[in-house]
Scaffold this active site. Structure first.
Site, PDB file in Angstrom:
ATOM      1  N   ARG A  18       0.734  -1.062   0.077  1.00  0.00           N
ATOM      2  CA  ARG A  18      -0.099   0.137   0.088  1.00  0.00           C
ATOM      3  C   ARG A  18       0.778   1.230   0.137  1.00  0.00           C
ATOM      4  O   ARG A  18       1.892   1.297   0.552  1.00  0.00           O
ATOM      5  CB  ARG A  18      -0.877  -0.125   1.089  1.00  0.00           C
ATOM      6  CG  ARG A  18      -2.192  -0.748   1.111  1.00  0.00           C
ATOM      7  CD  ARG A  18      -3.146  -0.216   0.150  1.00  0.00           C
ATOM      8  NE  ARG A  18      -4.390  -0.800   0.107  1.00  0.00           N
ATOM      9  CZ  ARG A  18      -4.603  -1.634  -1.069  1.00  0.00           C
ATOM     10  NH1 ARG A  18      -3.971  -2.177  -1.800  1.00  0.00           N
ATOM     11  NH2 ARG A  18      -5.725  -2.180  -1.123  1.00  0.00           N
ATOM     12  N   HIS A  37      -0.474   0.633 -10.380  1.00  0.00           N
ATOM     13  CA  HIS A  37      -1.225  -0.163  -9.483  1.00  0.00           C
ATOM     14  C   HIS A  37      -1.900  -1.562 -10.381  1.00  0.00           C
ATOM     15  O   HIS A  37      -3.168  -1.772 -10.347  1.00  0.00           O
ATOM     16  CB  HIS A  37      -2.320   0.343  -8.749  1.00  0.00           C
ATOM     17  CG  HIS A  37      -2.868  -0.051  -7.443  1.00  0.00           C
ATOM     18  ND1 HIS A  37      -3.218   0.467  -6.261  1.00  0.00           N
ATOM     19  CD2 HIS A  37      -2.711  -1.423  -7.068  1.00  0.00           C
ATOM     20  CE1 HIS A  37      -3.638  -0.455  -5.257  1.00  0.00           C
ATOM     21  NE2 HIS A  37      -3.201  -1.516  -6.047  1.00  0.00           N
ATOM     22  N   GLU A  90      -3.206   7.870  -4.936  1.00  0.00           N
ATOM     23  CA  GLU A  90      -3.458   7.668  -6.442  1.00  0.00           C
ATOM     24  C   GLU A  90      -4.659   8.200  -6.698  1.00  0.00           C
ATOM     25  O   GLU A  90      -5.552   8.240  -6.005  1.00  0.00           O
ATOM     26  CB  GLU A  90      -3.471   5.926  -6.093  1.00  0.00           C
ATOM     27  CG  GLU A  90      -2.280   5.059  -5.966  1.00  0.00           C
ATOM     28  CD  GLU A  90      -2.388   3.722  -5.957  1.00  0.00           C
ATOM     29  OE1 GLU A  90      -3.537   3.087  -6.313  1.00  0.00           O
ATOM     30  OE2 GLU A  90      -1.425   3.130  -5.397  1.00  0.00           O
TER      31      GLU A  90
END
Length: 320
Positions: free
Chosen positions: A232, A279, A261
């Site tokens: 993360r 991601h 993000e």
């Protein structure tokens, strides 16, 4: 018997939307011109929520649904959901573990190789027409290197198995040592960083791990160290990471996740030797379909059989 009413927060992939629409009365919040009006009109009827990552499920949001029974999250990480608070209201929270483990582990190893050997930079160099002589020898390599994994859960163990096949020495840091592995355990993240050549984060997000990877960790990792993150983005102090890269406190980094993000700091984008991915660790059609089906199955199984399939740790549900 009428179908349960559920809230669908995000524009999910077809396997999710088709499965939910066939089994439930769905209220698709992502379609609404006025989401607040939709919530106000249906909140009392909602018994389940198919959750993505666009809405923070804090206590105030959860309390809007007096008859809520289950929140089914798309993804293994659920730091966007206050699962501990949901538990106080006897609301189940589920996630989608296991089905993405091997895909994410593959990506982690690929990202580690790309970062060590500058594969992204060398491809850009070739495409730019620079192959008039050899590409400069890479400073990084994985030969004879030690991999330290922060977060030796399902995904961390899958990465470790692959790293062993690459003849890397594996060690790890968790809150507590694990009885089912023989890898060397370090009681602190600083000690792990000082020992390893490649520090790989596979840890979950949340308040307990926020910015746990900081200036001190990068100093311990050292100027020949490589940092990889497929966990993360919130685990990393991005300002400290940028400074560590600019000052050559560490050698390089490979990142699939970021703190805010989809915003990526321009300073990272400007570093040609750093590998940045949007991601995508679990982002194959095969794996996302499996994740989506498990999200649907958690909801349908609950309302049909009265049991979740993959409840998270905070959920008040008997463990076998």
């Amino acid at each position: 018997m009428s179908k349960p009413e559920i809230l669908v927060t995000d524009r999910f992939i077809p396997v999710v939307l088709d499965g939910l629409n066939s089994a439930f009365v769905t209220h698709e919040l992502w379609k609404a011109d006025d989401p607040e009006a939709v919530l106000s009109s249906v909140a009392g009827n909602i018994r389940g929520i198919a959750a993505g990552h666009t809405i923070p499920f804090n206590a105030d949001f959860i309390d809007r649904f007096p008859n809520l029974e289950i929140i089914a999250n798309f993804g293994v990480g659920y730091d966007n959901i206050d699962a501990a608070y949901a538990a106080t209201r006897n609301i189940l929270v589920t996630n989608t573990p296991d089905v993405l483990t091997e895909e994410v582990a593959d990506t982690a190893i690929g990202l580690m190789i790309m970062t060590a050997r500058e594969l992204s930079a060398s491809e850009r160099w070739l495409r730019a027409g620079n192959w008039n002589g050899p590409y400069p020898l890479t400073r990084g390599t994985l030969r004879g290197k030690k991999l330290g994994i922060f977060g030796l859960g399902r995904i961390g163990k899958a990465i470790a198995r692959r790293a062993e096949a690459m003849l890397m020495e594996v060690s790890y840091h968790n809150r507590n040592p694990l009885a089912d592995v023989d890898y060397r355990y370090f009681a602190t993240l600083t000690e792990l960083a000082a020992h390893c050549d490649v520090l790989l984060c596979a840890a979950p997000g949340g308040p307990a791990t926020r910015h746990i990877i900081n200036t001190d960790i990068f100093k311990a990792l050292g100027p020949e160290g490589m940092f990889i993150n497929i966990g993360r983005g919130s685990t990393v102090d991005e300002t400290a990471l940028i400074e560590a890269l600019q000052n050559e406190t560490i050698m390089t980094a490979g990142l699939d996740v970021f703190e805010f993000e989809p915003k990526v700091p321009q300073a990272l984008i400007d570093m040609d030797h750093v590998v940045l991915l949007p991601h995508v660790a679990s982002a194959s059609q095969h794996t996302r379909d499996a994740m989506g089906q498990l999200q649907v199955d958690n909801l349908t199984h609950w309302f049909k059989n009265g049991a979740p399939i993959t409840p998270v740790a905070e959920t008040p549900w008997p463990r076998s």
